[in-house]
Design an enzyme around this catalytic site. Structure first.
Site, PDB file in Angstrom:
ATOM      1  CG  ASP A 251      20.401 -15.332  45.012  1.00 57.96           C
ATOM      2  OD1 ASP A 251      21.374 -16.031  45.313  1.00 57.96           O
ATOM      3  OD2 ASP A 251      19.423 -15.778  44.376  1.00 57.96           O
ATOM      4  CE1 TYR A 398      20.674 -20.846  40.988  1.00 62.67           C
ATOM      5  CE2 TYR A 398      18.412 -21.054  41.755  1.00 62.67           C
ATOM      6  CZ  TYR A 398      19.721 -20.663  41.971  1.00 62.67           C
ATOM      7  OH  TYR A 398      20.079 -20.078  43.160  1.00 62.67           O
ATOM      8  CG  HIS A 455      24.175 -15.170  49.151  1.00 59.43           C
ATOM      9  ND1 HIS A 455      24.629 -14.702  47.936  1.00 59.43           N
ATOM     10  CD2 HIS A 455      22.940 -15.688  48.921  1.00 59.43           C
ATOM     11  CE1 HIS A 455      23.710 -14.949  47.008  1.00 59.43           C
ATOM     12  NE2 HIS A 455      22.681 -15.531  47.574  1.00 59.43           N
TER      13      HIS A 455
END
Length: 479
Positions: A251, A398, A455
Protein backbone atom coordinates in the site's frame (compact mmCIF):
# COMPACT_ATOMS: atom_id res chain seq x y z
CA UNK A 1 -40.45 1.13 -58.25
CA UNK A 2 -39.55 -2.36 -57.02
CA UNK A 3 -35.90 -1.68 -57.75
CA UNK A 4 -36.00 1.56 -55.82
CA UNK A 5 -37.70 -0.17 -52.85
CA UNK A 6 -35.14 -2.97 -52.92
CA UNK A 7 -32.28 -0.48 -53.04
CA UNK A 8 -33.74 1.46 -50.14
CA UNK A 9 -33.56 -1.66 -48.02
CA UNK A 10 -29.83 -1.88 -48.74
CA UNK A 11 -29.01 1.59 -47.46
CA UNK A 12 -29.30 0.73 -43.75
CA UNK A 13 -27.04 -2.28 -44.31
CA UNK A 14 -24.47 -0.17 -46.13
CA UNK A 15 -24.76 2.42 -43.38
CA UNK A 16 -24.15 -0.23 -40.70
CA UNK A 17 -21.21 -1.66 -42.65
CA UNK A 18 -19.75 1.83 -42.98
CA UNK A 19 -20.14 2.45 -39.25
CA UNK A 20 -18.53 -0.91 -38.50
CA UNK A 21 -15.52 -0.07 -40.68
CA UNK A 22 -15.25 3.37 -39.05
CA UNK A 23 -15.33 1.81 -35.59
CA UNK A 24 -12.68 -0.71 -36.59
CA UNK A 25 -10.43 2.05 -37.92
CA UNK A 26 -11.02 4.12 -34.77
CA UNK A 27 -10.04 1.25 -32.47
CA UNK A 28 -7.00 0.48 -34.62
CA UNK A 29 -5.92 4.12 -34.37
CA UNK A 30 -6.43 4.08 -30.60
CA UNK A 31 -4.38 0.90 -30.17
CA UNK A 32 -1.60 2.20 -32.43
CA UNK A 33 -1.55 5.49 -30.51
CA UNK A 34 -1.34 3.62 -27.22
CA UNK A 35 1.49 1.46 -28.48
CA UNK A 36 3.33 4.49 -29.83
CA UNK A 37 2.90 6.27 -26.49
CA UNK A 38 4.18 3.21 -24.66
CA UNK A 39 7.26 2.98 -26.92
CA UNK A 40 8.00 6.69 -26.48
CA UNK A 41 7.58 6.38 -22.69
CA UNK A 42 9.90 3.37 -22.61
CA UNK A 43 12.53 5.07 -24.77
CA UNK A 44 12.52 8.32 -22.79
CA UNK A 45 12.57 6.65 -19.37
CA UNK A 46 15.04 3.82 -20.00
CA UNK A 47 18.43 3.62 -18.36
CA UNK A 48 18.28 6.93 -16.53
CA UNK A 49 19.82 6.19 -13.17
CA UNK A 50 18.42 9.25 -11.40
CA UNK A 51 17.97 9.82 -7.69
CA UNK A 52 15.43 11.89 -5.84
CA UNK A 53 16.91 14.94 -4.11
CA UNK A 54 17.08 14.43 -0.36
CA UNK A 55 15.83 17.90 0.54
CA UNK A 56 14.54 18.87 3.96
CA UNK A 57 11.31 19.95 5.59
CA UNK A 58 9.52 21.32 8.61
CA UNK A 59 6.02 20.04 9.33
CA UNK A 60 5.44 21.21 12.88
CA UNK A 61 3.23 24.17 13.80
CA UNK A 62 4.47 27.69 13.04
CA UNK A 63 7.88 28.68 11.77
CA UNK A 64 10.89 26.40 12.11
CA UNK A 65 12.65 27.23 15.39
CA UNK A 66 16.23 28.39 15.34
CA UNK A 67 17.21 25.94 18.09
CA UNK A 68 18.58 22.54 17.08
CA UNK A 69 15.91 19.85 17.02
CA UNK A 70 15.90 17.42 19.93
CA UNK A 71 17.08 14.12 18.43
CA UNK A 72 16.57 11.99 21.51
CA UNK A 73 14.71 8.69 21.19
CA UNK A 74 12.14 8.37 23.97
CA UNK A 75 10.33 5.23 25.17
CA UNK A 76 6.58 5.36 24.62
CA UNK A 77 3.74 3.29 26.02
CA UNK A 78 0.20 2.86 24.69
CA UNK A 79 -2.31 3.76 27.38
CA UNK A 80 -6.05 4.00 27.85
CA UNK A 81 -8.46 5.19 30.50
CA UNK A 82 -11.89 4.48 31.88
CA UNK A 83 -13.12 7.76 30.40
CA UNK A 84 -11.95 6.76 26.92
CA UNK A 85 -13.70 3.38 27.09
CA UNK A 86 -16.89 4.87 28.58
CA UNK A 87 -17.08 7.49 25.85
CA UNK A 88 -16.74 4.76 23.20
CA UNK A 89 -19.51 2.68 24.79
CA UNK A 90 -21.86 5.66 24.99
CA UNK A 91 -21.35 6.47 21.33
CA UNK A 92 -21.97 2.84 20.32
CA UNK A 93 -25.15 2.82 22.44
CA UNK A 94 -26.47 5.84 20.55
CA UNK A 95 -25.91 4.32 17.11
CA UNK A 96 -28.47 4.92 14.36
CA UNK A 97 -28.20 2.45 11.50
CA UNK A 98 -29.85 2.27 8.09
CA UNK A 99 -31.41 -1.16 7.38
CA UNK A 100 -29.71 -3.02 4.50
CA UNK A 101 -31.49 -3.95 1.28
CA UNK A 102 -32.76 -7.49 0.95
CA UNK A 103 -29.95 -9.71 -0.31
CA UNK A 104 -27.65 -6.67 -0.38
CA UNK A 105 -24.75 -8.54 1.23
CA UNK A 106 -21.63 -6.33 0.81
CA UNK A 107 -22.47 -5.08 -2.69
CA UNK A 108 -23.64 -1.71 -1.35
CA UNK A 109 -20.84 -1.38 1.17
CA UNK A 110 -20.87 -2.56 4.76
CA UNK A 111 -23.97 -4.59 5.58
CA UNK A 112 -25.55 -2.99 8.67
CA UNK A 113 -27.15 -6.28 9.69
CA UNK A 114 -23.70 -7.75 10.27
CA UNK A 115 -22.49 -4.45 11.68
CA UNK A 116 -24.97 -4.92 14.57
CA UNK A 117 -23.17 -8.14 15.51
CA UNK A 118 -19.80 -6.42 15.42
CA UNK A 119 -21.13 -3.58 17.59
CA UNK A 120 -22.51 -6.03 20.12
CA UNK A 121 -19.10 -7.68 20.36
CA UNK A 122 -17.29 -4.33 20.46
CA UNK A 123 -19.56 -3.01 23.19
CA UNK A 124 -19.88 -6.10 25.39
CA UNK A 125 -16.93 -8.44 24.78
CA UNK A 126 -14.00 -6.59 23.20
CA UNK A 127 -11.41 -5.85 25.89
CA UNK A 128 -9.46 -2.73 24.86
CA UNK A 129 -7.31 -2.86 28.01
CA UNK A 130 -6.18 -6.37 27.07
CA UNK A 131 -5.42 -5.24 23.52
CA UNK A 132 -3.38 -2.32 24.88
CA UNK A 133 -1.29 -4.88 26.76
CA UNK A 134 -0.79 -6.79 23.50
CA UNK A 135 0.24 -3.57 21.74
CA UNK A 136 2.83 -2.96 24.47
CA UNK A 137 4.42 -6.38 24.03
CA UNK A 138 6.85 -4.77 21.61
CA UNK A 139 8.95 -1.75 22.59
CA UNK A 140 7.50 1.59 21.40
CA UNK A 141 9.43 4.82 20.94
CA UNK A 142 9.04 8.37 19.70
CA UNK A 143 11.54 10.83 18.29
CA UNK A 144 11.24 14.31 16.78
CA UNK A 145 12.01 14.54 13.05
CA UNK A 146 11.33 17.64 10.93
CA UNK A 147 9.06 19.02 13.64
CA UNK A 148 6.94 15.90 14.12
CA UNK A 149 6.89 13.31 16.88
CA UNK A 150 7.42 10.06 14.96
CA UNK A 151 6.22 6.84 16.58
CA UNK A 152 7.77 3.45 15.89
CA UNK A 153 8.23 0.00 17.35
CA UNK A 154 11.72 -1.49 17.38
CA UNK A 155 11.99 -5.24 17.90
CA UNK A 156 15.37 -6.90 18.33
CA UNK A 157 15.97 -10.67 18.13
CA UNK A 158 15.65 -12.41 21.52
CA UNK A 159 18.56 -14.67 20.54
CA UNK A 160 21.15 -14.81 17.77
CA UNK A 161 23.26 -17.61 16.31
CA UNK A 162 26.90 -17.27 17.26
CA UNK A 163 28.97 -14.82 15.22
CA UNK A 164 25.97 -13.39 13.40
CA UNK A 165 24.33 -9.97 13.40
CA UNK A 166 20.67 -9.20 12.75
CA UNK A 167 19.62 -7.64 9.48
CA UNK A 168 17.88 -4.29 10.03
CA UNK A 169 14.49 -4.24 8.29
CA UNK A 170 12.17 -1.25 8.04
CA UNK A 171 8.53 -2.27 7.45
CA UNK A 172 5.99 0.39 6.45
CA UNK A 173 2.19 0.05 6.58
CA UNK A 174 -0.51 1.78 4.53
CA UNK A 175 -4.14 2.92 4.76
CA UNK A 176 -6.39 1.92 6.48
CA UNK A 177 -3.83 -0.19 8.27
CA UNK A 178 -1.30 0.54 10.98
CA UNK A 179 1.91 -0.71 12.55
CA UNK A 180 -0.27 -3.39 14.18
CA UNK A 181 -0.47 -5.19 10.82
CA UNK A 182 3.07 -6.47 11.46
CA UNK A 183 2.54 -7.97 14.91
CA UNK A 184 2.20 -11.54 13.63
CA UNK A 185 5.04 -11.40 11.12
CA UNK A 186 7.57 -9.84 13.52
CA UNK A 187 8.32 -13.04 15.50
CA UNK A 188 8.81 -14.96 12.24
CA UNK A 189 11.51 -12.48 11.29
CA UNK A 190 13.15 -11.75 14.64
CA UNK A 191 12.88 -15.22 16.20
CA UNK A 192 12.59 -17.66 13.27
CA UNK A 193 14.08 -20.71 14.99
CA UNK A 194 11.31 -20.78 17.60
CA UNK A 195 8.70 -20.52 14.84
CA UNK A 196 9.77 -23.42 12.66
CA UNK A 197 12.14 -21.50 10.38
CA UNK A 198 15.90 -21.60 9.99
CA UNK A 199 17.98 -18.96 11.72
CA UNK A 200 19.99 -18.26 8.56
CA UNK A 201 18.25 -14.88 8.29
CA UNK A 202 17.41 -13.07 11.51
CA UNK A 203 16.06 -9.54 11.37
CA UNK A 204 15.86 -6.53 13.62
CA UNK A 205 12.50 -4.96 12.74
CA UNK A 206 11.53 -1.28 12.84
CA UNK A 207 7.88 -0.41 12.12
CA UNK A 208 7.12 3.32 12.14
CA UNK A 209 3.71 4.96 11.93
CA UNK A 210 3.28 7.26 8.91
CA UNK A 211 2.90 10.90 10.07
CA UNK A 212 -0.77 11.48 10.81
CA UNK A 213 -1.42 7.79 11.53
CA UNK A 214 -1.84 6.29 15.01
CA UNK A 215 0.75 7.77 17.36
CA UNK A 216 2.83 9.70 14.80
CA UNK A 217 2.08 13.40 14.90
CA UNK A 218 0.19 14.82 11.93
CA UNK A 219 1.67 17.56 9.78
CA UNK A 220 0.49 21.12 10.44
CA UNK A 221 1.33 22.10 6.88
CA UNK A 222 0.31 21.10 3.38
CA UNK A 223 2.55 18.93 1.26
CA UNK A 224 3.69 16.06 3.48
CA UNK A 225 3.70 13.29 0.89
CA UNK A 226 5.40 9.92 0.37
CA UNK A 227 8.74 11.55 -0.55
CA UNK A 228 8.80 13.61 2.66
CA UNK A 229 7.81 10.51 4.64
CA UNK A 230 10.58 8.49 2.99
CA UNK A 231 13.10 11.16 4.02
CA UNK A 232 11.75 11.19 7.59
CA UNK A 233 12.02 7.41 7.86
CA UNK A 234 15.53 7.49 6.37
CA UNK A 235 16.51 9.97 9.06
CA UNK A 236 14.92 7.66 11.63
CA UNK A 237 17.08 4.74 10.50
CA UNK A 238 20.22 6.89 10.65
CA UNK A 239 19.24 8.06 14.12
CA UNK A 240 18.95 4.43 15.21
CA UNK A 241 22.49 3.81 13.95
CA UNK A 242 21.72 1.99 10.66
CA UNK A 243 23.71 3.09 7.62
CA UNK A 244 22.49 0.19 5.48
CA UNK A 245 19.19 -1.65 5.83
CA UNK A 246 16.41 -3.56 4.09
CA UNK A 247 12.98 -2.04 3.53
CA UNK A 248 9.56 -3.62 2.95
CA UNK A 249 6.10 -2.26 2.26
CA UNK A 250 2.64 -2.64 0.79
CA UNK A 251 0.00 0.00 0.00
CA UNK A 252 1.45 3.45 0.91
CA UNK A 253 4.38 1.59 2.42
CA UNK A 254 5.34 0.34 -1.04
CA UNK A 255 5.49 3.90 -2.38
CA UNK A 256 7.34 5.27 0.66
CA UNK A 257 9.91 2.47 0.44
CA UNK A 258 10.22 2.97 -3.33
CA UNK A 259 10.88 6.69 -2.77
CA UNK A 260 13.51 5.86 -0.16
CA UNK A 261 15.26 3.56 -2.64
CA UNK A 262 15.12 6.35 -5.24
CA UNK A 263 16.44 8.89 -2.73
CA UNK A 264 19.26 7.04 -0.95
CA UNK A 265 20.00 3.88 -2.99
CA UNK A 266 23.44 3.44 -1.41
CA UNK A 267 21.82 3.00 2.02
CA UNK A 268 19.12 0.51 0.94
CA UNK A 269 20.52 -3.03 0.71
CA UNK A 270 17.29 -4.44 -0.67
CA UNK A 271 13.69 -3.46 -1.32
CA UNK A 272 10.82 -5.94 -0.90
CA UNK A 273 7.27 -5.06 -1.95
CA UNK A 274 3.88 -6.73 -1.98
CA UNK A 275 2.28 -3.95 -4.02
CA UNK A 276 3.57 -1.64 -6.75
CA UNK A 277 1.96 1.54 -8.09
CA UNK A 278 3.04 1.19 -11.72
CA UNK A 279 -0.14 1.18 -13.76
CA UNK A 280 0.80 4.10 -16.03
CA UNK A 281 0.90 3.19 -19.71
CA UNK A 282 1.34 -0.50 -18.92
CA UNK A 283 -2.34 -1.02 -18.15
CA UNK A 284 -3.18 0.15 -21.67
CA UNK A 285 -1.42 -2.88 -23.14
CA UNK A 286 -4.18 -5.05 -21.66
CA UNK A 287 -6.47 -3.74 -24.40
CA UNK A 288 -4.44 -5.83 -26.85
CA UNK A 289 -6.08 -8.97 -25.46
CA UNK A 290 -4.98 -12.33 -24.07
CA UNK A 291 -3.56 -13.78 -27.30
CA UNK A 292 -1.25 -10.89 -28.09
CA UNK A 293 -0.07 -10.61 -24.47
CA UNK A 294 0.79 -14.31 -24.39
CA UNK A 295 2.97 -13.69 -27.47
CA UNK A 296 4.61 -10.78 -25.65
CA UNK A 297 5.82 -13.00 -22.80
CA UNK A 298 3.06 -12.66 -20.22
CA UNK A 299 2.61 -15.87 -18.24
CA UNK A 300 -0.54 -17.94 -18.04
CA UNK A 301 -0.86 -16.91 -14.40
CA UNK A 302 -0.71 -13.23 -15.39
CA UNK A 303 -3.53 -13.75 -17.87
CA UNK A 304 -5.64 -15.60 -15.29
CA UNK A 305 -5.27 -12.68 -12.85
CA UNK A 306 -5.90 -9.94 -15.44
CA UNK A 307 -8.71 -11.36 -17.58
CA UNK A 308 -11.55 -10.99 -18.27
CA UNK A 309 -10.28 -7.40 -18.40
CA UNK A 310 -13.65 -5.73 -17.82
CA UNK A 311 -14.31 -7.61 -14.60
CA UNK A 312 -10.86 -8.07 -13.09
CA UNK A 313 -9.43 -4.66 -13.98
CA UNK A 314 -11.93 -2.06 -15.18
CA UNK A 315 -15.01 -2.87 -13.08
CA UNK A 316 -12.90 -3.90 -10.09
CA UNK A 317 -11.01 -0.59 -10.03
CA UNK A 318 -14.25 1.36 -10.47
CA UNK A 319 -15.94 -0.49 -7.58
CA UNK A 320 -13.03 -0.10 -5.20
CA UNK A 321 -11.79 3.43 -5.90
CA UNK A 322 -14.68 5.67 -4.81
CA UNK A 323 -13.07 6.29 -1.42
CA UNK A 324 -9.88 7.35 -3.20
CA UNK A 325 -11.56 10.14 -5.16
CA UNK A 326 -13.03 11.54 -1.93
CA UNK A 327 -9.72 11.34 -0.08
CA UNK A 328 -7.75 12.80 -2.99
CA UNK A 329 -10.01 15.85 -3.11
CA UNK A 330 -11.93 16.56 0.13
CA UNK A 331 -10.50 14.28 2.86
CA UNK A 332 -11.45 16.54 5.76
CA UNK A 333 -15.17 16.46 4.99
CA UNK A 334 -15.61 12.72 5.42
CA UNK A 335 -12.90 12.86 8.08
CA UNK A 336 -15.10 15.07 10.26
CA UNK A 337 -17.91 12.51 10.13
CA UNK A 338 -15.69 9.49 10.79
CA UNK A 339 -13.79 11.15 13.62
CA UNK A 340 -17.09 11.80 15.41
CA UNK A 341 -18.58 8.30 15.06
CA UNK A 342 -16.77 5.10 16.04
CA UNK A 343 -19.49 3.07 14.31
CA UNK A 344 -19.11 4.99 11.03
CA UNK A 345 -15.34 4.69 11.34
CA UNK A 346 -15.54 0.92 11.84
CA UNK A 347 -17.85 0.45 8.84
CA UNK A 348 -15.62 2.63 6.63
CA UNK A 349 -12.39 0.85 7.59
CA UNK A 350 -13.61 -2.74 7.93
CA UNK A 351 -15.33 -2.70 4.54
CA UNK A 352 -11.82 -2.44 3.07
CA UNK A 353 -10.66 -5.45 5.06
CA UNK A 354 -13.49 -7.37 3.42
CA UNK A 355 -13.26 -6.64 -0.30
CA UNK A 356 -9.52 -5.89 -0.40
CA UNK A 357 -8.81 -9.28 1.14
CA UNK A 358 -10.91 -11.07 -1.47
CA UNK A 359 -13.32 -9.43 -3.95
CA UNK A 360 -15.62 -12.45 -3.74
CA UNK A 361 -16.33 -11.59 -0.10
CA UNK A 362 -18.82 -9.01 -1.43
CA UNK A 363 -21.17 -11.96 -1.95
CA UNK A 364 -21.24 -12.83 1.77
CA UNK A 365 -23.56 -11.42 4.42
CA UNK A 366 -20.63 -10.80 6.77
CA UNK A 367 -18.21 -9.71 4.05
CA UNK A 368 -15.95 -12.68 4.86
CA UNK A 369 -14.36 -10.72 7.70
CA UNK A 370 -14.19 -13.84 9.85
CA UNK A 371 -12.40 -15.84 7.15
CA UNK A 372 -8.95 -14.32 7.65
CA UNK A 373 -9.10 -12.09 10.74
CA UNK A 374 -10.33 -12.12 14.32
CA UNK A 375 -12.67 -9.38 15.51
CA UNK A 376 -10.12 -8.51 18.19
CA UNK A 377 -7.47 -7.82 15.54
CA UNK A 378 -9.83 -5.87 13.30
CA UNK A 379 -11.20 -3.74 16.12
CA UNK A 380 -7.71 -3.09 17.50
CA UNK A 381 -6.78 -1.56 14.15
CA UNK A 382 -9.96 0.55 14.23
CA UNK A 383 -9.20 1.64 17.79
CA UNK A 384 -5.77 2.90 16.71
CA UNK A 385 -7.58 5.39 14.48
CA UNK A 386 -10.39 6.14 16.96
CA UNK A 387 -8.39 6.72 20.13
CA UNK A 388 -5.79 8.88 18.37
CA UNK A 389 -8.32 10.83 16.28
CA UNK A 390 -6.21 10.36 13.15
CA UNK A 391 -8.66 9.28 10.46
CA UNK A 392 -8.78 12.72 8.78
CA UNK A 393 -5.00 13.24 8.90
CA UNK A 394 -4.44 9.73 7.52
CA UNK A 395 -6.81 10.43 4.62
CA UNK A 396 -4.97 13.65 3.76
CA UNK A 397 -2.08 11.49 2.61
CA UNK A 398 -4.14 10.73 -0.50
CA UNK A 399 -4.56 14.39 -1.41
CA UNK A 400 -0.87 15.10 -0.81
CA UNK A 401 0.21 12.22 -3.05
CA UNK A 402 -2.49 11.96 -5.71
CA UNK A 403 -4.27 15.31 -5.63
CA UNK A 404 -1.93 16.88 -8.19
CA UNK A 405 -2.94 14.53 -10.98
CA UNK A 406 -1.83 11.34 -12.70
CA UNK A 407 1.97 10.85 -13.08
CA UNK A 408 2.49 14.43 -11.80
CA UNK A 409 5.41 13.60 -9.50
CA UNK A 410 9.03 13.16 -10.57
CA UNK A 411 9.34 9.83 -8.76
CA UNK A 412 6.45 8.40 -10.84
CA UNK A 413 8.70 8.54 -13.90
CA UNK A 414 11.90 7.36 -12.20
CA UNK A 415 13.20 3.81 -12.07
CA UNK A 416 14.54 2.13 -8.95
CA UNK A 417 18.11 0.83 -9.09
CA UNK A 418 18.11 -1.13 -5.84
CA UNK A 419 17.87 -4.95 -5.67
CA UNK A 420 14.15 -5.68 -5.44
CA UNK A 421 11.88 -8.56 -4.50
CA UNK A 422 8.16 -8.69 -5.22
CA UNK A 423 5.38 -10.87 -3.80
CA UNK A 424 2.30 -10.95 -6.07
CA UNK A 425 -0.68 -11.91 -3.91
CA UNK A 426 -3.57 -13.15 -6.08
CA UNK A 427 -6.31 -11.04 -4.46
CA UNK A 428 -4.39 -7.75 -4.53
CA UNK A 429 -6.47 -4.86 -5.90
CA UNK A 430 -4.57 -4.99 -9.19
CA UNK A 431 -2.23 -7.71 -10.38
CA UNK A 432 1.14 -6.39 -11.52
CA UNK A 433 2.97 -8.78 -13.89
CA UNK A 434 6.71 -9.34 -13.57
CA UNK A 435 7.30 -7.49 -16.85
CA UNK A 436 5.75 -4.34 -15.40
CA UNK A 437 7.67 -4.61 -12.13
CA UNK A 438 10.97 -5.13 -13.94
CA UNK A 439 10.37 -2.06 -16.13
CA UNK A 440 10.17 0.11 -12.99
CA UNK A 441 12.62 -1.92 -10.87
CA UNK A 442 15.36 -3.13 -13.30
CA UNK A 443 17.24 -4.93 -10.52
CA UNK A 444 14.32 -7.23 -9.72
CA UNK A 445 15.88 -10.47 -8.51
CA UNK A 446 12.82 -12.19 -7.02
CA UNK A 447 9.21 -12.29 -8.22
CA UNK A 448 6.79 -14.71 -6.57
CA UNK A 449 3.22 -15.67 -7.41
CA UNK A 450 1.85 -16.16 -3.91
CA UNK A 451 -0.46 -19.10 -3.23
CA UNK A 452 -3.19 -17.03 -1.56
CA UNK A 453 -3.82 -13.68 0.06
CA UNK A 454 -4.83 -10.13 -0.70
CA UNK A 455 -4.00 -6.53 0.06
CA UNK A 456 -3.16 -6.76 3.79
CA UNK A 457 -0.47 -9.39 3.30
CA UNK A 458 1.41 -9.15 6.61
CA UNK A 459 -1.86 -9.08 8.56
CA UNK A 460 -3.53 -11.87 6.59
CA UNK A 461 -0.70 -14.22 5.53
CA UNK A 462 2.30 -13.46 7.77
CA UNK A 463 3.95 -16.84 7.15
CA UNK A 464 3.83 -16.52 3.36
CA UNK A 465 5.14 -12.98 3.39
CA UNK A 466 7.92 -13.81 5.88
CA UNK A 467 9.05 -16.73 3.72
CA UNK A 468 9.18 -14.53 0.63
CA UNK A 469 11.18 -11.83 2.40
CA UNK A 470 13.64 -14.47 3.59
CA UNK A 471 13.84 -15.93 0.07
CA UNK A 472 14.57 -12.51 -1.42
CA UNK A 473 17.30 -11.72 1.11
CA UNK A 474 18.85 -15.15 0.56
CA UNK A 475 18.99 -14.62 -3.20
CA UNK A 476 20.43 -11.16 -2.71
CA UNK A 477 23.18 -12.34 -0.43
CA UNK A 478 24.22 -15.01 -2.93
CA UNK A 479 24.99 -12.33 -5.54
Amino acid sequence: MAARVQASHLYPRRHEEGRGRAKGIMWLEIILALLLGFVIYWFVSRDKEETLPLGDGWWGPGARPTATEDESVRPFKVETSEEEIEDLHQRIDRVRLTPPLEDGRFHYGFNSKYLKKILSYWRNEFDWRKQVEILNRYPHFKTKIEGLDIHFIHVKPPQLPSSSTPKPLLMVHGWPGSFYEFYKIIPLLTDPKNHGLSDEHVFEVICPSIPGYSFSEASSKKGLNSVATARIFYKLMLRLGFQEFYIQGGDWGSLICTNMAQMVPSHVKGLHLNMALILGPYILTLLLGRRILSLLGYTQRDLELLYPFKEKVFYSLMRESGYMHIQCTKPDTVGCALNDSPVGLAAYILEKFSTWTNPEFRDLENGGLDRKFSLDDLLTNVMLYWTTGTIASSQRFYKENLGQGFMANAHDRMKVYVPTGFAAFPCELMHVPEKWVKAKYPKLISYSYMARGGHFAAFEEPELLAQDIRKFVGLLELR
